[in-house]
Design a protein around this motif. Structure first.
Motif, PDB file in Angstrom:
ATOM      1  N   THR A   1       0.806  -1.225   0.000  1.00  0.00           N
ATOM      2  CA  THR A   1       0.000   0.000   0.000  1.00  0.00           C
ATOM      3  C   THR A   1       0.837   1.272   0.000  1.00  0.00           C
ATOM      4  OG1 THR A   1      -0.175  -0.064   2.426  1.00  0.00           O
ATOM      5  CG2 THR A   1      -1.930  -1.139   1.148  1.00  0.00           C
ATOM      6  N   GLN A   2       2.092   1.176   0.499  1.00  0.00           N
ATOM      7  CA  GLN A   2       2.933   2.373   0.557  1.00  0.00           C
ATOM      8  C   GLN A   2       3.687   2.634  -0.748  1.00  0.00           C
ATOM      9  OE1 GLN A   2       2.754   4.366   3.282  1.00  0.00           O
ATOM     10  NE2 GLN A   2       1.185   2.894   3.893  1.00  0.00           N
TER      11      GLN A   2
ATOM     12  N   VAL B   1       6.970   5.432  -9.046  1.00  0.00           N
ATOM     13  CA  VAL B   1       7.842   4.542  -9.824  1.00  0.00           C
ATOM     14  C   VAL B   1       9.168   4.350  -9.097  1.00  0.00           C
ATOM     15  CG1 VAL B   1       9.115   4.280 -11.991  1.00  0.00           C
ATOM     16  CG2 VAL B   1       6.764   5.131 -12.031  1.00  0.00           C
ATOM     17  N   ALA B   2       9.660   5.422  -8.453  1.00  0.00           N
ATOM     18  CA  ALA B   2      10.913   5.320  -7.702  1.00  0.00           C
ATOM     19  C   ALA B   2      10.783   4.301  -6.575  1.00  0.00           C
ATOM     20  CB  ALA B   2      11.304   6.683  -7.142  1.00  0.00           C
ATOM     21  N   ASP B   3       9.636   4.324  -5.865  1.00  0.00           N
ATOM     22  CA  ASP B   3       9.387   3.340  -4.806  1.00  0.00           C
ATOM     23  C   ASP B   3       9.349   1.932  -5.386  1.00  0.00           C
ATOM     24  OD1 ASP B   3       9.168   5.315  -2.883  1.00  0.00           O
ATOM     25  OD2 ASP B   3       6.986   5.457  -3.049  1.00  0.00           O
TER      26      ASP B   3
ATOM     27  N   PRO C   1       1.002   8.316 -10.698  1.00  0.00           N
ATOM     28  CA  PRO C   1       1.217   7.598  -9.447  1.00  0.00           C
ATOM     29  C   PRO C   1       1.000   6.098  -9.624  1.00  0.00           C
ATOM     30  CG  PRO C   1      -0.976   8.564  -9.482  1.00  0.00           C
ATOM     31  CD  PRO C   1      -0.300   9.017 -10.747  1.00  0.00           C
ATOM     32  N   VAL C   2       1.791   5.288  -8.948  1.00  0.00           N
ATOM     33  CA  VAL C   2       1.669   3.832  -9.030  1.00  0.00           C
ATOM     34  C   VAL C   2       0.473   3.381  -8.198  1.00  0.00           C
ATOM     35  CG1 VAL C   2       2.749   1.657  -8.350  1.00  0.00           C
ATOM     36  CG2 VAL C   2       4.110   3.441  -9.450  1.00  0.00           C
ATOM     37  N   GLU C   3      -0.326   2.507  -8.771  1.00  0.00           N
ATOM     38  CA  GLU C   3      -1.487   1.972  -8.055  1.00  0.00           C
ATOM     39  C   GLU C   3      -1.394   0.455  -8.036  1.00  0.00           C
ATOM     40  OE1 GLU C   3      -5.116   3.428  -9.684  1.00  0.00           O
ATOM     41  OE2 GLU C   3      -4.622   5.545  -9.350  1.00  0.00           O
ATOM     42  N   CYS C   4      -0.914  -0.085  -6.926  1.00  0.00           N
ATOM     43  CA  CYS C   4      -0.810  -1.529  -6.785  1.00  0.00           C
ATOM     44  C   CYS C   4      -2.198  -2.146  -6.731  1.00  0.00           C
ATOM     45  CB  CYS C   4      -0.033  -1.898  -5.516  1.00  0.00           C
ATOM     46  SG  CYS C   4       1.755  -1.847  -5.736  1.00  0.00           S
ATOM     47  N   SER C   5      -2.351  -3.277  -7.377  1.00  0.00           N
ATOM     48  CA  SER C   5      -3.629  -3.974  -7.373  1.00  0.00           C
ATOM     49  C   SER C   5      -3.945  -4.487  -5.978  1.00  0.00           C
ATOM     50  CB  SER C   5      -3.597  -5.149  -8.353  1.00  0.00           C
ATOM     51  OG  SER C   5      -4.732  -5.973  -8.192  1.00  0.00           O
TER      52      SER C   5
ATOM     53  N   ILE D   1      -6.453   2.029   7.932  1.00  0.00           N
ATOM     54  CA  ILE D   1      -5.744   3.044   7.146  1.00  0.00           C
ATOM     55  C   ILE D   1      -5.739   4.382   7.883  1.00  0.00           C
ATOM     56  CG2 ILE D   1      -5.848   4.422   5.026  1.00  0.00           C
ATOM     57  CD1 ILE D   1      -6.890   1.903   3.604  1.00  0.00           C
ATOM     58  N   GLU D   2      -6.893   4.728   8.492  1.00  0.00           N
ATOM     59  CA  GLU D   2      -6.979   5.991   9.222  1.00  0.00           C
ATOM     60  C   GLU D   2      -6.036   5.992  10.429  1.00  0.00           C
ATOM     61  OE1 GLU D   2     -10.359   8.962  11.204  1.00  0.00           O
ATOM     62  OE2 GLU D   2     -10.903   6.934  10.540  1.00  0.00           O
TER      63      GLU D   2
END
Length: 327
Positions: free
Chosen positions: A39-40, A44-46, A90-94, A309-310
């Motif tokens: 989730t973090q 792309v760098a991450d 932004p990267v969005e992981c499934s 998440i909160e």
């Protein structure tokens, strides 16, 4: 895929490499699932940094187990459903994929049992013990802290604003208006994929007709910053973007405790935009992981992912504030 080859040059005849005069080049692809929190991973760098961690971990773990031939290489192709070759910010992981996809290239003697060797790699990466070893190695490398060279790009910009009278603002109301515009500009650019979520916007001055700001982003050295800045300028000059910024500021101001501020922005409109020449500087992104115990924290009451998440956000903000205050 197994390919016989006959290179024109040779090195050590007892070690088969890409430069050997004869042998087998074997490429095998596969995937494995891993219990890892993606989730973090938002840039792309991450993603590339995480790929480096996993590549090192898989290589060292298989090598320690004796399942990887000398000179073999591992290359990751997909992480959490995101293709490394085509990933964009932004990267969005499934949320439904925890798979790591990879290819392994090996150089073997012409009479080697290629099928048995490639099977040993695939079998190892489906073994829970090996996967745990990979996970532990990734965590260990991430915990050590890694510096990644990046380019910091600082771009000055301005927005022309109509129907926005700031003459009666107090210092506190002006500071609050700063944050409304900072958040609106950044959120709009992030939503369009033009900057990463880790970027920042700092408003430097505000008046009845103009907003001056600096946009600070961090990009990979391979990125054409001039082209990226041009795309941002084009986006900020579009009517849809200016409307989005205006709407965001109006919405945020409507919740302010200051009636002066909410009234001053209720008919606000961004009418034009200008972006200056980007200034580049070399910086390093340092990634370090850690943990601490909170004995009195009862997590059993957190029953939904939204609550978790909160709660995570509260800790992230608290840690960041403490580190910043400590310098």
């Amino acid at each position: 895929v197994t390919t016989s080859f006959d290179s024109s040059t040779g090195t050590n005849p007892f070690t088969i490499t890409a430069d050997s005069t004869s042998g087998l080049e074997v490429t095998v692809g596969g995937s494995f699932d891993i219990n890892f929190d993606f989730t973090q991973v938002t840039t792309v760098a991450d993603l590339k940094l995480l790929a480096t961690y996993f590549t090192n971990a898989i290589t060292s773990t298989l090598d320690d187990e004796g399942n990887l031939p000398s000179g073999a290489s591992i290359e990751l192709t997909t992480i959490c459903g995101v293709d490394l070759a085509t990933a964009t910010d932004p990267v969005e992981c499934s949320s439904t994929s925890s798979a790591i996809e990879y290819t392994s290239t090996m150089y073997l003697a012409h009479d080697a049992d290629a099928e048995a060797i490639t099977t040993s790699v695939s079998d190892a990466l489906s073994n829970p013990t090996t996967i745990q070893g990979v996970t532990s190695a990734v965590i260990a490398e991430a915990s050590a802290g890694v510096s990644v060279p990046l380019i910091q790009v600082t771009t000055s910009g301005s927005l022309s604003v109509t129907n926005f009278d700031t003459t009666s603002f107090t210092a506190d109301e002006t500071a609050e208006a700063f944050t409304f515009f900072e958040d609106a500009i950044l959120e709009t650019l992030v939503s369009q994929g033009l900057v990463s979520p880790g970027s920042s916007v700092v408003v430097t001055s505000i008046s009845s007709g103009s907003i001056q700001y600096n946009l600070i982003t961090h990009v990979d050295a391979s990125v054409d910053t001039t082209s990226a800045t041009s795309e941002i300028q084009t986006a900020l000059s579009s009517s849809s973007t200016m409307t989005a910024i205006s709407t965001s500021v109006i919405t945020a101001a409507s919740t302010s405790s200051s009636t002066t501020l909410s009234t001053a922005t209720e008919s606000l409109a961004v009418s034009s935009s200008a972006v200056g020449t980007p200034i580049e500087s070399d910086v390093f992104k340092v990634t370090t992981s850690g943990e601490f115990s909170v004995p009195s924290l009862d997590l059993s009451t957190l029953t939904t992912s939204a609550e978790i998440i909160e709660a995570s956000k509260y800790f992230e903000d608290a840690i960041a504030e403490q580190l910043e205050s400590a310098g």
